[in-house]
Design a protein around this motif. Structure first.
Motif, short mmCIF file in Angstrom:
data_model
loop_
_atom_site.label_atom_id
_atom_site.label_comp_id
_atom_site.label_asym_id
_atom_site.label_seq_id
_atom_site.Cartn_x
_atom_site.Cartn_y
_atom_site.Cartn_z
N GLY A 597 40.73 92.24 34.41
CA GLY A 597 40.54 90.93 33.81
C GLY A 597 39.45 90.17 34.53
O GLY A 597 38.40 90.72 34.89
N CYS A 598 39.68 88.88 34.75
CA CYS A 598 38.71 88.06 35.50
C CYS A 598 38.73 88.49 36.96
O CYS A 598 39.79 88.50 37.61
N ARG A 599 37.58 88.83 37.50
CA ARG A 599 37.51 89.32 38.88
C ARG A 599 37.73 88.22 39.91
O ARG A 599 38.00 88.49 41.07
N PHE A 600 37.61 86.95 39.49
CA PHE A 600 37.80 85.83 40.42
C PHE A 600 39.22 85.29 40.39
O PHE A 600 39.56 84.41 41.17
N ARG A 601 40.08 85.85 39.54
CA ARG A 601 41.38 85.23 39.31
C ARG A 601 42.27 85.23 40.55
O ARG A 601 43.13 84.35 40.70
#
Length: 639
Positions: A597-601
């Protein structure tokens, strides 16, 4: 004072990576497979040999190969194949004894002298000089006489006497590693000498050691077979490769076939050891990082997922579309860049911003085709002035580098050869970009130095790199980059190694040169002050992806990605007085361990369950602005 943590020692998987890299090459696979097969056949000689190597059969003397005798028989009717297999046991055992002795002497002393230096180094080197001055063959003949023609004693002696040459080479490699910053950091952190030698220096020398070992093994086989050929080894009828050639000498004119099995096997074994050394040398020279990591694959072919017929805007100078880059590691192929896209028009300045490990420098080097040996572009396109660089040949890229696209690195001293004056180096670059006389080239060099605002250019051209400061070296690096009148200048952290006042001067210089020449600039940085001072557009990178791109004013006014907002909050310029700087918790995930998913999550305060459901696409917010976030309203509400 801040120190850099020492580089980790090479784990066993990286040593296995060297073996895999060697076996991936056809030469390495053939040579290694042959030697492994030879060792197995010799070790299993009592089981595999079709006959007793000492059994005589005078009714079948000097027979050619047949179904009964696969390699024929010798002058006494003995089976040649059986004698070769049994002779290989003594030959390879002697080589092993010599190699072990060679390594026990050369490696510890070589690494120790290279690391410790001083009086110990001088004493060991003088002893090596004496040993190398002594004729080895004379010593070997004496040892064979004293120990009753013992090949084991001769090979052990050969290993010890021949260790001086390898010792010098290992010493040189250790001295080079000794100068690395992480070794100094390890000393400052209190590691013992033994820890530093075995964990940080010895792993870096293993490539040299393997190469020298394979070459010595080849020499050892030649010397051992030569001694047994002269009758200085085990007496007949003991089977030895050299002894078999000696027996063949008397019947060569009558039956030359006997020379083929033993002579051919000796030649192939020596050749295999030599080839194996060459392959290991090539792999270790191209394929290892400073900490001993694997870099052992030629750049792979481009696997394109982008439509080659997709139109490219003629007004765009540099267009990067869906760029994917992967690197080969001991654990397999790892994606480093994923779907990186941005555009740069003539006269614009684009800043690539992000933490270390975000992929900024890899992106800049992928544009120029300067990835490491184990890296390759696996998808996407890079168009420069309408020309596809991802499919360009090495010659085509060489014509573009320096002339149309120039690169400034963050370490200008690395680009300058300390053996030559600055004027001579710049003159060489100038003449490489265009045919001109030496006088015209010297005139052009002075013009370039004046362009970068160096005082007294006539004096600067006569200096060596060690006679100038870091700021002057950076200006000279910029002058070298401008020698080919490039349309695009890529600056990779050009002010990181400079103090604040010199940074301001360099940025002002780049801004003035860009205005005068009209070239575009792609600048890699983590400093928002540099972005605000120099850039017209910015692309924020995180974990190998562009997470936001927009004009600089829009990014500073309204960040559209939580990472951009968090990154700007860490800048000292945005911190309130007497208030701690808001650091981002955690670190950038390494390639191969990035979240779905979002790599920064995993670091994002706005993360929700839907952030992990699927990969987040790059969303176009308006004509010039994109973001890789699905919670932009929540981000703006939180500000």
């Amino acid at each position: 004072m801040t120190t850099t943590a020492p580089a980790p020692s090479a784990p066993p998987e990286k040593n296995r990576g060297i073996v895999r890299s060697v076996l991936r090459t056809p030469r390495g696979l053939i040579a290694g497979g042959f030697l492994l097969l030879l060792i197995l056949l010799s070790a299993l000689a009592p089981v595999l040999a079709p006959a007793d190597p000492l059994r005589l059969n005078l009714h079948h003397v000097l027979e050619l190969p047949s179904s009964s005798y696969w390699l024929g028989t010798d002058t006494l009717g003995r089976d040649v194949l059986s004698r070769l297999l049994y002779g290989g046991r003594s030959t390879l055992a002697g080589v092993l004894e010599g190699v072990v002795t060679h390594l026990l002497v050369a490696v510890p002393l070589g690494v120790a002298t290279g690391y410790l230096g001083g009086r110990f180094d001088r004493v060991v080197m003088r002893i090596c000089d004496i040993v190398m001055a002594v004729p080895t063959i004379v010593i070997l003949l004496g040892i064979l006489t004293i120990f009753d023609r013992s090949i084991a004693a001769a090979m052990i002696t050969l290993g010890a006497l021949s260790a001086s040459g390898t010792l010098r080479i290992v010493r040189g490699a250790a001295m080079s590693v000794r100068q690395e910053l992480y070794v100094s950091a390890a000393e400052l952190l209190g590691l013992s000498r033994a820890q530093i030698v075995f964990r940080h220096i010895l792993p870096r020398c293993r490539g040299v050691i393997i190469v020298q070992t394979s070459l010595f093994a080849a020499v050892a086989i030649g010397i051992q077979t030569g001694l047994t050929f002269l009758g200085l080894g085990p007496p007949p009828p003991a089977p030895t490769w050299g002894g078999m050639i000696n027996e063949t000498a008397a019947t060569m004119t009558k039956d030359p076939w006997l020379l083929v099995p033993a002579g051919g096997l000796i030649a192939l074994t020596v050749l295999a050891f030599g080839i194996l050394g060459d392959v290991v040398r090539d792999v270790t020279a191209q394929g290892h990082t400073t900490s001993g990591g694997l870099r052992a694959r030629p750049v792979g072919r481009h696997r394109d997922s982008t439509d080659p017929a997709a139109p490219v805007d003629d007004s765009v100078l540099l267009s990067v579309r869906d760029l994917d880059v992967s690197f080969l590691t001991p654990r397999g192929e790892v994606d480093v860049l994923t779907k990186v896209s941005f555009e740069l028009r003539a006269g614009q300045t684009l800043g690539l911003v992000g933490e270390s490990g975000s992929g900024k420098s890899v992106t800049a080097r992928a544009v120029l085709g300067l990835l490491e040996a184990n890296g390759s572009v696996t998808g996407g396109r890079v168009h420069f002035q309408g020309r596809d660089l991802t499919g360009a040949s090495k010659k085509e890229l060489a014509d573009i580098r320096g002339k149309r696209i120039a690169l400034i690195s963050q370490e200008p001293m690395v680009a300058l050869d300390p053996s030559f004056r600055i004027g001579a180096q710049l003159r060489e670059i100038v003449r490489a970009h265009g045919r001109m006389s030496r006088r015209d080239a010297d005139r052009r060099v002075l013009e370039l130095l004046e362009m970068v605002e160096l005082p007294d250019p006539e004096e600067i051209v006569r200096r060596y790199p060690f006679q100038i400061s870091g700021g002057m070296a950076q200006r000279i690096a910029i002058a070298a980059a401008l020698a080919g009148d490039p349309a695009l200048l890529i600056a990779d952290e050009p002010t990181t190694a400079l103090d604040v006042t010199v940074q301001a001067d360099i940025l002002a210089l780049l801004r003035r040169i860009q205005k005068d020449t009209g070239m575009a600039v792609l600048i890699v940085t983590h400093d928002w002050g540099v972005v605000a001072d120099l850039c017209s557009h910015v692309a924020v990178m995180y974990a190998g992806q562009i997470v936001e791109s927009a004009p600089v004013e829009d990014v500073f006014a309204r960040p559209s990605h939580p990472y951009t907002d968090a990154l700007m909050a860490t800048s000292p310029e945005h911190a309130r007085r007497r208030t701690p700087i808001r650091a981002i918790e955690g670190t950038v995930p390494a390639p191969g361990s990035r979240p779905t998913g979002c790599r920064f999550r995993t670091r994002c305060p706005l993360a929700a369950a839907d952030c992990a459901e699927k990969n987040i696409p790059l969303i176009h917010l308006d004509q010039e602005r994109t973001s890789r976030c699905i919670h932009i309203p929540a981000l703006r509400a939180s500000r």
